[in-house]
Design an enzyme around this catalytic site. Structure first.
Site, PDB file in Angstrom:
ATOM      1  N   ARG A  41      10.413  69.320  49.731  1.00 25.31           N
ATOM      2  CA  ARG A  41       9.600  68.927  50.899  1.00 25.31           C
ATOM      3  C   ARG A  41      10.088  69.710  52.104  1.00 25.31           C
ATOM      4  O   ARG A  41      11.269  69.677  52.429  1.00 25.31           O
ATOM      5  CB  ARG A  41       9.774  67.428  51.137  1.00 25.31           C
ATOM      6  CG  ARG A  41       8.998  66.829  52.304  1.00 25.31           C
ATOM      7  CD  ARG A  41       9.228  65.307  52.318  1.00 25.31           C
ATOM      8  NE  ARG A  41       8.250  64.595  53.118  1.00 25.31           N
ATOM      9  CZ  ARG A  41       8.502  64.089  54.310  1.00 25.31           C
ATOM     10  NH1 ARG A  41       9.685  64.218  54.875  1.00 25.31           N
ATOM     11  NH2 ARG A  41       7.558  63.442  54.972  1.00 25.31           N
ATOM     12  N   SER A 110       0.775  60.011  47.993  1.00 26.32           N
ATOM     13  CA  SER A 110       1.388  58.971  48.818  1.00 26.32           C
ATOM     14  C   SER A 110       0.371  57.892  49.103  1.00 26.32           C
ATOM     15  O   SER A 110      -0.765  58.198  49.492  1.00 26.32           O
ATOM     16  CB  SER A 110       1.813  59.539  50.175  1.00 26.32           C
ATOM     17  OG  SER A 110       2.788  60.512  50.021  1.00 26.32           O
ATOM     18  N   LYS A 139      10.181  59.052  57.923  1.00 26.09           N
ATOM     19  CA  LYS A 139       8.740  58.963  58.218  1.00 26.09           C
ATOM     20  C   LYS A 139       8.584  57.914  59.316  1.00 26.09           C
ATOM     21  O   LYS A 139       8.121  56.796  59.071  1.00 26.09           O
ATOM     22  CB  LYS A 139       7.972  58.591  56.939  1.00 26.09           C
ATOM     23  CG  LYS A 139       6.599  59.205  56.881  1.00 26.09           C
ATOM     24  CD  LYS A 139       6.107  59.377  55.462  1.00 26.09           C
ATOM     25  CE  LYS A 139       4.688  59.884  55.476  1.00 26.09           C
ATOM     26  NZ  LYS A 139       4.178  60.243  54.168  1.00 26.09           N
TER      27      LYS A 139
HETATM   28  N1  TZP Z   1       6.753  58.651  52.365  1.00 29.60           N
HETATM   29  C1  TZP Z   1       6.800  57.341  52.631  1.00 29.60           C
HETATM   30  S1  TZP Z   1       8.299  56.898  53.269  1.00 29.60           S
HETATM   31  C2  TZP Z   1       8.882  58.487  53.146  1.00 29.60           C
HETATM   32  C3  TZP Z   1       7.901  59.309  52.644  1.00 29.60           C
HETATM   33  C4  TZP Z   1       8.044  60.757  52.408  1.00 29.60           C
HETATM   34  C5  TZP Z   1      10.235  58.879  53.541  1.00 29.60           C
HETATM   35  C6  TZP Z   1      11.284  58.313  52.654  1.00 29.60           C
HETATM   36  O1  TZP Z   1      12.539  58.754  53.085  1.00 29.60           O
HETATM   37  P1  TZP Z   1      13.829  57.835  53.081  1.00 29.60           P
HETATM   38  O2  TZP Z   1      14.833  58.669  53.836  1.00 29.60           O
HETATM   39  O3  TZP Z   1      14.244  57.613  51.658  1.00 29.60           O
HETATM   40  O4  TZP Z   1      13.497  56.575  53.796  1.00 29.60           O
END
Ligand code: TZP
Length: 207
Positions: A41, A110, A139
């Site tokens: 990503r 997603s 996010k």
């Molecule tokens: N999609 C929903 S939450 C997220 C994504 C890409 C981020 C998740 O990252 P983390 O650091 O595990 O909370």
């Protein structure tokens, strides 16, 4: 190559957390710790840069039969033999992503609610990400959906559901107790003192 159904811990190499020069090292540690599926990503990187990084990562991940998924850009999959593409709600639709990739591959999407999960299933997703379960700096603009819908989404869709968002070793048991069989970890894993040990602990809990 490992089948999606055998994947329980999904690790994301987020270039917001990991330097490109360290991506292979991180991927190796993930694989050693038992991460089953890896995503690349890079929200700030150009497609050419991501192609470069995906090529290098894929040499490594394919040796361990770990599927490599690229985020957002299906055109990368037309240039690098990665195993899949992950799209968000505002990205290409699944049919368009398949067309851009030009070959049969895994497509994940997603989703942030039960309705979106049902829609992604209907659109032909091979798996969904479901979250953010908890608030997350990865996010930050998304409202957490909490633990309440996990059991229902897993009952409703017969494709793998990866819970995501703010999941770490300290709250993983809560997520499992709420019905999750599969999770994604980004910051928890990438910021661990030992990625290998952290991933091993998570895979043991998910087993
Ligand atoms: N999609 C929903 S939450 C997220 C994504 C890409 C981020 C998740 O990252 P983390 O650091 O595990 O909370």
């Amino acid at each position: 190559m490992r089948s999606l159904h055998d994947c329980h811990l999904y690790g994301i190499i987020d270039l917001g957390y990991v330097k490109e020069s360290n991506a292979i090292h991180v991927a190796e540690a993930m694989v050693k710790g038992g991460v089953d599926l890896i995503q690349l990503r890079g929200k700030e990187q150009s497609i050419d840069k991501l192609v470069d990084a995906a090529e290098k990562l894929h040499e490594m991940t394919s040796r361990s039969s770990t599927p490599l998924i690229v985020n957002d850009h299906a055109e990368i999959a037309a240039r690098v033999p990665v195993e899949g593409v992950h799209v968000g709600q505002d990205d290409d639709s699944i049919p368009v992503a398949r067309q851009k990739a030009g070959r049969d591959l895994i497509i994940g999407k997603s989703t942030h609610s039960l309705d979106q999960a049902h829609a992604a299933h209907g659109e032909g997703a091979d798996y969904i990400g479901f979250g953010p379960i908890f608030a997350t700096p990865t996010k930050p603009d998304y409202k957490p959906i909490g633990l309440g819908a996990i059991r229902q989404v897993c009952l409703d869709v017969d494709i793998p559901v990866f819970c995501i968002g703010g999941i770490n070793i300290d709250n993983l048991q809560l997520v499992i107790d709420a019905g999750a069989k599969r999770v994604v970890m980004v910051s928890g894993l990438l910021q661990a003192r030992s990625i290998v040990d952290y991933a091993r602990c998570a895979t043991d809990m998910l087993a």
